[in-house]
Write a protein that holds these residues in place. Structure first.
Motif, short mmCIF file in Angstrom:
data_model
loop_
_atom_site.label_atom_id
_atom_site.label_comp_id
_atom_site.label_asym_id
_atom_site.label_seq_id
_atom_site.Cartn_x
_atom_site.Cartn_y
_atom_site.Cartn_z
N GLY A 35 0.79 4.33 -6.34
CA GLY A 35 -0.23 5.01 -5.03
C GLY A 35 -1.52 5.62 -6.04
N GLN A 36 -2.31 6.06 -5.37
CA GLN A 36 -3.72 6.66 -6.07
C GLN A 36 -3.49 7.86 -6.96
N TYR A 60 2.19 10.83 -8.98
CA TYR A 60 2.01 9.18 -8.35
C TYR A 60 3.17 9.09 -7.91
N CYS A 61 3.23 8.07 -6.86
CA CYS A 61 4.34 7.57 -6.02
C CYS A 61 4.32 6.09 -6.67
N GLN A 84 0.94 -1.31 0.15
CA GLN A 84 0.05 -0.05 0.00
C GLN A 84 0.84 1.28 0.08
N LEU A 85 0.49 2.33 -0.80
CA LEU A 85 1.29 3.60 -0.96
C LEU A 85 0.22 4.55 -0.42
N VAL A 86 0.48 5.34 0.43
CA VAL A 86 -0.33 6.53 0.80
C VAL A 86 0.46 7.89 0.43
N GLU A 87 -0.21 8.79 -0.36
CA GLU A 87 0.51 9.91 -0.63
C GLU A 87 -0.27 11.07 -0.31
N CYS A 101 5.02 10.11 0.33
CA CYS A 101 4.66 8.66 0.12
C CYS A 101 5.16 7.89 1.11
N ALA A 140 5.00 3.74 2.06
CA ALA A 140 5.05 2.34 1.81
C ALA A 140 4.75 1.32 3.00
#
Length: 119
Positions: A110-111, A94-95, A3-6, A22, A24
């Protein structure tokens, strides 16, 4: 899974600054590299900046001298410091992470976070 959160996108005037972040998480054994890509309307996604686990960095020519990528959180996260922003930097950012995971070697995205540079 990875999961990647930006975070950190937004609206800024030309000449302004933003910092993207970002992180992970998930079934990650080791990270080889992380990077930021961007995609503007009607254009292909392009690499903006990239950093390896060893600390080597790469930048697209159009951002050299203005953007800086750096690792954080024991190299499981990255920042992208963006200075002197220009309207042509407007895009969804995007990450990306390349890592060894429980499912093998994988690239994950990422999203996306919107960056808009406008007066």
């Amino acid at each position: 899974q990875v999961q990647l959160v930006e975070s950190g996108g937004g609206l800024v005037q030309p000449g302004g600054s933003l910092r993207l972040f970002c992180a992970a998480s998930g079934s990650i054994f080791s990270i080889s590299a992380m990077g930021w890509y961007r995609q503007a309307p009607g254009k292909e996604r392009e690499l903006v900046a990239h950093i390896t686990s060893g600390g080597s960095t790469t930048y697209v020519d159009s951002v050299k001298g203005r953007f800086t990528i750096s690792s954080a959180n024991d190299k499981t996260a990255v920042y992208l410091q963006m200075n002197n922003l220009k309207p042509e930097d407007t895009a969804v950012y995007y990450c990306n992470v390349d890592a060894w995971t429980a499912a093998g070697y994988k690239g994950s995205w990422g999203q996306g976070t919107q960056v808009t540079v406008s007066s």
